[in-house]
Design an enzyme around this catalytic site. Structure first.
Site, PDB file in Angstrom:
ATOM      1  N   TYR A 127       0.993  -1.359   0.098  1.00 20.15           N
ATOM      2  CA  TYR A 127      -0.062   0.065   0.142  1.00 20.15           C
ATOM      3  C   TYR A 127       0.799   1.356   0.084  1.00 20.15           C
ATOM      4  CZ  TYR A 127      -3.922  -2.935   0.471  1.00 20.15           C
ATOM      5  OH  TYR A 127      -4.941  -3.897   0.316  1.00 20.15           O
ATOM      6  N   PHE A 413     -10.798  -4.274  10.599  1.00 15.54           N
ATOM      7  CA  PHE A 413     -11.940  -3.969   9.718  1.00 15.54           C
ATOM      8  C   PHE A 413     -11.896  -4.699   8.238  1.00 15.54           C
ATOM      9  CE2 PHE A 413      -9.731   0.121  10.195  1.00 15.54           C
ATOM     10  CZ  PHE A 413      -9.490   0.394   9.106  1.00 15.54           C
TER      11      PHE A 413
END
Length: 413
Positions: A127, A413
């Site tokens: 990322y 999450f």
């Protein structure tokens, strides 16, 4: 095998969820999931904010963004896109599928008016090229409770700790959690439905441990803390050798916190306490008799990306007065590139574009790392990631960006 077939990125439709979710489970190498897990994920999924990449009728990529609100230094709770459920089929790696989803998603986040995006990375190396950087870290520990004791603060004995069924005290526990959210950068204000995640307890994921257990701490009849945990009985030639696995703990004051840890250290037949996902500055570390026998380890957790540099930097406060011009580079979101004058102090801040000479030069990744106050600009400069263009600007900004408590992302999450 390579193919010339084109892929198409679309917003997820509700009727496509099952296939989308099964693709995600396969991509992460997970085993069969329970119907309860699937239904909970469905209920939390925002279809308008979820993406699917198709090659003809074949699903080859998934991604989504929850609507979160994250605490930033100073206590403000900022709209944040919680990037989630990102996967690419193993048959379609290195073909631009992930890049296309990241491009669409960050454009959408900007349009939604959310200054921040955050994620937890299964593979951290992925990322950085999209502007994300590790901004929160988590503490893991394996504590030998047969040899480590606690020196708790005065007043701890006045706290009542009692067992309670996790579902029956859920509302009280959520009220405790909500009181802690403004106190630490990186924490997430719980959105409706997310309270159910903590109670998810499929037997397939217990690894031989008990069902989820819960105790609450009470002072003057009010719930002031809670701990959720599992126990795993074990025996060795010398006797009992059980393990307590802490899942979640929160408290509103030091004595309630200490009372919960004291309980966890003293459960009968248990000689080990495993801790994961805790704040790096968790208070129990300063109560133990022997930190070496706690086998602590720090690991990355939350990755942050500034989607709107001006809005994000203006939304937080700063430990000390700061007035600095930042030259920001952002190749993936070029609207952030340029010079920004940041002026702030403990009461508030502004951040506007400027033509004044730059005093610090850095990329949006470094801003993301430092944003919550857990990574210092000075450390990043020592790594060659931040350039000081005006003498003194680095020390001034690094001190101002800090946080008196370490940032913490409380759950994945």
């Amino acid at each position: 095998m390579a193919t010339d077939r084109a892929t198409e990125l679309k917003v997820l439709r509700a009727e496509e969820f099952d296939g989308w979710w099964e693709h995600l489970v396969r991509a992460f190498g997970a085993g069969p999931a329970s119907a309860e897990e699937r239904e909970l994920d469905r209920s939390l999924t925002d279809f308008e904010r979820s993406l699917a990449v198709w090659e003809g009728s074949e699903l080859v990529g998934t991604g989504g963004a929850f609507r979160f609100r994250m605490t930033v230094p100073g206590g403000a709770v900022l709209p944040t896109a919680g990037v989630t459920m990102v996967s690419v089929a193993a048959t379609h790696r290195r073909r631009g599928v992930l890049t296309s989803m990241m491009r669409r998603q960050l454009d959408d986040v900007r349009e939604w008016g959310e200054p921040l995006a955050a994620l937890t990375a299964s593979e951290p190396a992925i990322y950085g090229r999209f502007g994300y950087a590790a901004a929160t870290f988590q503490l893991q520990a394996e504590i030998d409770t047969s040899r480590v004791t606690l020196d708790v603060p005065a007043g701890t004995d006045g706290v009542r700790v009692r067992y309670a069924a996790p579902a029956e005290v859920l509302a009280a526990c959520e009220a405790v959690y909500a009181r802690t959210v403004p106190l630490r950068p990186g924490m997430l204000a719980r959105q409706p439905g997310w309270e159910r995640v903590a109670l998810l307890d499929p037997e397939s994921e217990r690894d031989g441990a008990s069902a989820l257990q819960c105790v609450v701490a009470e002072r003057d009849g009010e719930v002031t803390g809670y701990a959720r945990f599992r126990t795993r009985l074990g025996w060795s030639p010398s006797g009992h050798d059980g393990t307590v696995a802490l899942e979640d703990l929160a408290a509103v004051d030091p004595v309630s916190d200490a009372a919960l840890w004291q309980f966890l250290f003293g459960i009968d037949l248990m000689s080990k306490l495993t801790v994961r996902g805790r704040p790096v500055d968790d208070a129990w570390q300063y109560l133990v008799s022997d930190i070496r026998r706690c086998l602590t380890r720090v690991q990355d957790k939350g990755y942050v990306r500034l989607v709107d540099v001006g809005a994000a930097l203006a939304a937080r406060t700063y430990q000390t007065p700061v007035d600095v011009v930042l030259a920001v580079e952002d190749a993936f979101c070029p609207w952030n590139t340029g010079r920004w004058r940041l002026t702030g102090d403990p009461k508030g801040a502004s951040c506007e574009r400027t033509t004044d000479p730059a005093e610090l030069a850095l990329s949006v990744r470094e801003l993301g790392a430092a944003y919550l106050g857990g990574v210092s600009l000075l450390s990043l400069a020592r790594a060659g990631r931040v350039a000081e263009l005006r003498p003194g600007a680095l020390a001034e900004a690094s001190t101002a960006f800090g946080s008196p408590v370490t940032p913490w992302l409380p759950h994945g999450f």
